[in-house]
Design an enzyme around this catalytic site. Structure first.
Site, PDB file in Angstrom:
ATOM      1  N   ASP A  10       0.845  -1.185   0.000  1.00 20.76           N
ATOM      2  CA  ASP A  10       0.000   0.000   0.000  1.00 20.76           C
ATOM      3  C   ASP A  10       0.884   1.239   0.000  1.00 20.76           C
ATOM      4  OD1 ASP A  10       0.866  -0.652   2.570  1.00 20.76           O
ATOM      5  OD2 ASP A  10      -1.141  -1.010   3.323  1.00 20.76           O
ATOM      6  N   GLU A  45      -6.099   3.090   3.283  1.00 24.61           N
ATOM      7  CA  GLU A  45      -6.722   3.677   4.467  1.00 24.61           C
ATOM      8  C   GLU A  45      -8.127   4.194   4.174  1.00 24.61           C
ATOM      9  OE1 GLU A  45      -5.532   3.340   7.306  1.00 24.61           O
ATOM     10  OE2 GLU A  45      -3.376   3.019   7.057  1.00 24.61           O
TER      11      GLU A  45
END
Length: 376
Positions: free
Chosen positions: A70, A129
């Site tokens: 990520d 997120e």
């Protein structure tokens, strides 16, 4: 001044430029500059929104191994005091994605120069997120063509010492869902409450009721969490609030419990509407699928880790952490694991300071594992 490894230096560069989901423009450009400077003979590069796919062609491919990292940061004001602190005021890499990216680049660097038999696919994924990049990336035309046969990812673990790897077969991370509830009543003067419908009172009543769901509607042998992290409502002290908003999160270890929790929330909100003669809307925002590790691949990985010199393996318990990598694992066999970084401050903390020694150690370990897996 002591020298640092190139991948620690990369981590510090990336730490300075945290960007929120689908806004990772500087991050993407930094990654692309680095990737384009590698030997290109075996690389195929494609961008997707603010993410990147990099295929490393194997020497005699039989399968494709995926590795996902990520790349986004969090809306947190950094308080580490480090000389390479965030230059983006109000944003921070407070979940270790800067470490994740530097490890991924270390692996990509090695395999661009030392290919293995099998193809590799490196996935630099935005918006972990929120609002969630894994699911749309998985559904992209690129990944329909470049779909790995297996996939893996890591997440830093501040609570574990450097040199520690932890995971388990089966369920590792929870199902998660955001929760937003908006209440609309009738405002008025504080001196005449009988002429208004007070949404602050309604919101407080609802928060109290929600706490009974986990205690009385979820199997005690299962686990669930409902947390209301923010309440807003009203304007000044002498005006009865016409609006109130609850913001929170739901986390469950089973899909059935998530369904049950949402059913009970909806029933309670309906009751609040009737009791307080108000309007109400529920929005579940981003929802993340549980991280479920493929038992066979994970057992094999655990055996490799247990026999790897310099690594301490821990068979951990499942956690209420949320991770949209779960969507990829729902479609592709694979696993996720924790990498110890020994920080006194935890994930999403403004003072999170991962021990950078974990970066080169993580790279070395994963080079060995992926080489072994991709040549056998």
């Amino acid at each position: 001044m002591s020298s640092i490894s190139p991948f620690v230096a990369i981590r510090r560069d990336l730490h300075k430029i945290p960007e929120l989901g689908f806004q990772e423009f500087k991050t993407q450009q930094y990654l692309l500059r680095y990737i384009h400077a590698l030997p290109q003979e075996r690389l195929e590069i494609q961008t997707w929104k603010t993410g990147i796919f990099v295929k490393v062609k194997g020497t005699a491919p039989r399968k494709m191994i995926g590795y996902r990292t990520d790349i986004d940061g969090l809306p947190i004001k950094e308080e580490t005091g480090l000389p390479y602190s965030s230059e983006h005021e109000g944003n921070m890499h407070a979940c270790g994605h800067d470490v994740h990216m530097s490890i991924a680049l270390g692996l990509l660097t090695h395999f661009a120069e030392h290919p293995i038999q099998d193809d590799l696919l490196f996935i630099f994924q935005p918006a972990e997120e929120g609002p969630g990049g894994a699911k749309p990336m998985l559904e992209s035309e690129i990944m329909k063509v470049w779909k790995p046969d297996m996939i893996l990812a890591l997440h830093i673990a501040p609570e574990y010492p450097v040199g520690t790897i932890a995971t388990k077969e089966g369920l590792l991370f929870a199902n998660t869902s955001e929760l937003f509830i908006d209440l609309k009543g009738k405002g008025g003067h504080a001196a005449f409450p009988h002429l208004a419908n007070d949404m602050v009172v309604a919101a407080c009543s609802l928060v109290t009721q929600l706490q009974s769901i986990v205690a009385r509607n979820v199997d005690p042998l299962d686990s669930a969490v409902i947390t209301i992290g923010k309440i807003s409502g009203g304007t000044v002290q002498n005006v009865i609030a016409e609006h109130a908003r609850l913001e929170g999160t739901i986390r469950t270890l089973s899909v059935d419990s998530m369904k049950k929790v949402k059913e009970r929330i909806e029933a309670m909100v309906s009751g609040i509407k009737m009791a307080y003669q108000c309007e109400a809307e529920i929005d579940y925002g981003s929802m993340y699928h549980q991280v479920y590790n493929d038992p066979e691949l994970t057992t094999e990985f655990i055996q490799f880790a247990e026999n790897y010199q310099g690594i301490r393996f821990i068979r951990c318990k499942e956690a209420m952490t949320g991770e949209d990598f779960g969507y990829m694992l729902a479609e592709i066999p694979g696993f996720m694991f924790w990498l110890g970084v020994d920080s006194p401050y935890g994930l999403h903390h403004a003072k999170l300071t991962p021990n950078e020694a974990a970066i080169d150690q993580g790279i070395s370990f994963l080079i060995s594992y992926i080489t072994w897996k991709g040549n056998n």
